[in-house]
Write a protein that holds these residues in place. Structure first.
Motif, short mmCIF file in Angstrom:
data_model
loop_
_atom_site.label_atom_id
_atom_site.label_comp_id
_atom_site.label_asym_id
_atom_site.label_seq_id
_atom_site.Cartn_x
_atom_site.Cartn_y
_atom_site.Cartn_z
N ASP A 1 15.07 21.13 -11.25
CA ASP A 1 14.94 19.73 -11.69
C ASP A 1 16.08 19.29 -12.60
N GLU A 2 16.58 20.23 -13.41
CA GLU A 2 17.68 19.88 -14.32
C GLU A 2 18.95 19.48 -13.56
N GLY A 3 19.00 19.86 -12.28
CA GLY A 3 20.16 19.49 -11.44
C GLY A 3 20.34 17.98 -11.36
N TYR A 4 19.23 17.23 -11.45
CA TYR A 4 19.33 15.76 -11.41
C TYR A 4 20.13 15.25 -12.60
N LEU A 5 20.00 15.92 -13.73
CA LEU A 5 20.77 15.54 -14.91
C LEU A 5 22.21 16.05 -14.78
N MET A 6 22.35 17.33 -14.40
CA MET A 6 23.67 17.96 -14.41
C MET A 6 24.61 17.35 -13.37
N PHE A 7 24.08 17.13 -12.15
CA PHE A 7 24.96 16.62 -11.09
C PHE A 7 25.20 15.12 -11.17
N THR A 8 24.60 14.45 -12.15
CA THR A 8 24.94 13.03 -12.35
C THR A 8 25.80 12.86 -13.60
N LEU A 9 26.22 13.97 -14.20
CA LEU A 9 27.19 13.88 -15.29
C LEU A 9 28.56 13.61 -14.68
N ALA B 1 22.54 26.82 -24.56
CA ALA B 1 21.34 27.08 -23.75
C ALA B 1 21.10 28.57 -23.55
N LEU C 1 18.20 19.19 -3.97
CA LEU C 1 17.39 19.33 -5.19
C LEU C 1 15.91 19.15 -4.87
N PRO C 2 15.03 19.76 -5.67
CA PRO C 2 13.60 19.68 -5.33
C PRO C 2 13.05 18.26 -5.44
N LEU D 1 23.73 19.66 -1.29
CA LEU D 1 22.84 19.84 -2.43
C LEU D 1 21.43 19.40 -2.03
#
Lengths: 232, 276
Positions: B84-92, B12, B275-276, B273
């Motif tokens: 918004d990418e936090g929704y993906l990252m913090f559910t890994l 990235a 997130l937006p 946390l």
């Protein structure tokens, strides 16, 4: 049998605002559940708590017996109500990403779904329309053989054809042993695929019942019954 | 999982840093060639203007690549974990510590790479004009031999130790720089509104607090006799060992302040946390 999804005395406050209050739910494997409630009723908060994105103020959430954490996240497949995939990635990069982090990711299934969608897998998400992005995101989420699918407003803000595509993708791809929780207020669209419903309003669970029971007991569709319960 | 996070983080950030580094190195070659042209050109005229432009671009490129390393460090944390990418990252299926360390390690590597690129840019510029510069290789060789002999006097193990300690110190310094930004953003983004503005405010607050805490820590350790102990040790032990002790002291100093900022960052990302 351990419930796949369980909430015990779950409450969540944001300052003085109570978003969830003493929620008690238990869902056994193999059920498709509608989390139904008006806007601001606490649906997204409940789903975020289940994903460990929020911490409960009181009570607990259990996923296959575990509190939200690294173990639970490995078996939960989550679709948020917004695009969360990095927009610079294309579908191939997204599949690599999911394959690296999730053991249960079925790449073949994802490739098949993308092919059916007629999508150029080298096209970046940034270059796609909002609807296509949502479809790609759903494909990634439904390509996992998860034990719990948490789908937050999967059909909100999309056209009817896309809505049909999304519901069809959900039904065709979830593991029959898994629990699917679909949060929405568009009840008539999802009613056909639901086994069970949870009515939520002002942070409280008003009803947990099977769809068949509602139809038999009240002689109404879930949509009609919902409108009656939440009549303004 | 940390390895996988680092791999994706490099992908990235590399797509942003890579082109900047290549352009920077390309400009250094151009700058070298334009110096060569200036030397060869008898009638300067328009070439002077071109030379000026190339040199300006070269310096701007060096500054830009340094600024970009910092921007990438901040933006990757902000967008990837707090946006918004936090929704993906913090559910890994990955712990918060792994998320923070992946960002710290990759950002630190980019800082070091940036310094190396800046040095390499000057070397390239020099190499483009190597035949035009009179280099006394025998003298350089003599000096290098002298330096090597001195280093061997210290002992090879000490030299390896110094290199490792220096690398650890550079890494700790980079991590400490990053965690100042991360902690400020973790605090700022835990609020509902004005997240970015609050992050900037907290960055300055943290820096003021650190500038008070750092002398305070020195005073406390001094009162506790630690500094005296170190000073006595440096006097009593051999020269090479004293250098190790100083390096270790500097590393521990950076580590203490890193931990002071790491703990709230971790706690906020885990429990607050927003997130937006």
């Amino acid at each position: 049998m351990t419930a796949t999804f369980e909430c015990k005395g779950l409450s969540k406050n944001f300052g003085s605002t109570q978003a969830l209050e003493d929620v008690n739910i238990s869902i056994a494997p193999g059920r498709v559940v509608g989390l139904l409630g008006p806007n601001g009723s606490g649906k997204t908060t409940l789903i975020k708590l289940a994903n460990g994105l929020l911490t409960p103020s009181e009570g607990e959430v259990l996923i296959c017996g575990d509190h939200p954490g690294v173990e639970s996240k490995a078996v939960v497949s989550y679709l948020p109500d917004k695009t969360c995939m990095p927009l610079w990635m294309n579908a191939l990069q997204l599949m690599d990403f999911f394959q690296d982090f999730y053991r249960d990711f079925d790449r073949q299934r994802a490739e098949n779904m993308l092919r059916r969608l007629g999508l150029d897998d080298r096209q970046r998400l940034r270059q796609m329309s909002k609807g296509t992005r949502e479809k790609v995101q759903l494909i990634m989420v439904m390509s996992r053989k998860a034990k719990l699918y948490l789908l937050d407003e999967p059909i909100g803000g999309v056209d009817p054809a896309t809505r049909d595509y999304i519901l069809d993708t959900i039904i065709r791809n979830y593991d029959p042993e898994a629990v699917v929780i679909i949060s929405t207020h568009l009840i008539s669209d999802v009613e056909e695929i639901l086994d069970e419903v949870l009515f939520i309003n002002q942070g409280k669970i008003r009803l947990q019942a099977s769809v068949d029971d509602i139809r038999q007991q009240y002689g109404k569709s879930v949509d009609e019954y919902f409108r009656e319960v939440f009549k303004c | 999982m940390l390895g996988k996070l680092i791999k994706h983080e490099f992908k990235a950030s590399g797509r942003i840093m890579g082109p900047f580094i290549l352009v920077c190195l390309g400009l250094s070659v151009l700058a070298g060639l334009s110096i060569r042209g200036m030397e060869a050109q008898m009638d300067y005229g328009w070439f002077t203007v071109l030379f000026g432009i190339v040199m300006f671009l070269f310096v701007a490129g060096l500054i830009a690549v340094c600024i970009m390393a910092l921007v990438v460090c901040i933006e990757r944390f902000r967008k990837n974990l707090l946006g918004d990418e936090g929704y993906l990252m913090f559910t890994l299926p990955v712990s918060v510590d792994e998320h923070i360390f992946a960002k710290l390690i990759v950002s630190s590597v980019w800082f070091v790479v940036t310094w190396l690129v800046c040095m390499l840019a000057f070397v390239l510029m020099f190499l483009c004009n190597l035949d035009m510069i009179e280099v006394n290789w025998s003298e350089i060789s003599y000096v290098m031999d002298q330096v090597w002999a001195k280093l061997l006097d210290f002992g090879l193990l000490h030299i390896i130790g110094y290199i490792l300690e220096l690398l650890a110190l550079i890494f700790a310094g980079c991590c400490f720089t990053c965690i100042q930004f991360y902690s400020a953003m973790a605090i700022g983004y835990s609020f509902s509104n004005h997240k970015l503005l609050l992050s900037v405010v907290f960055f300055f607050v943290i820096n003021v607090a650190l500038s008070i805490l750092q002398p305070l820590l020195l005073a406390v350790t001094g009162n506790a006799g630690l500094l005296d102990f170190m000073a006595n040790s440096v006097q009593n032990i051999s020269g090479p060992a004293a250098v190790h002790l100083v390096m270790l002291g500097a590393f521990l100093y950076a580590l203490v302040f890193f931990v002071i900022l790491y703990i709230p960052t971790r706690l906020l990302l885990k429990h607050r946390l927003n997130l937006p």
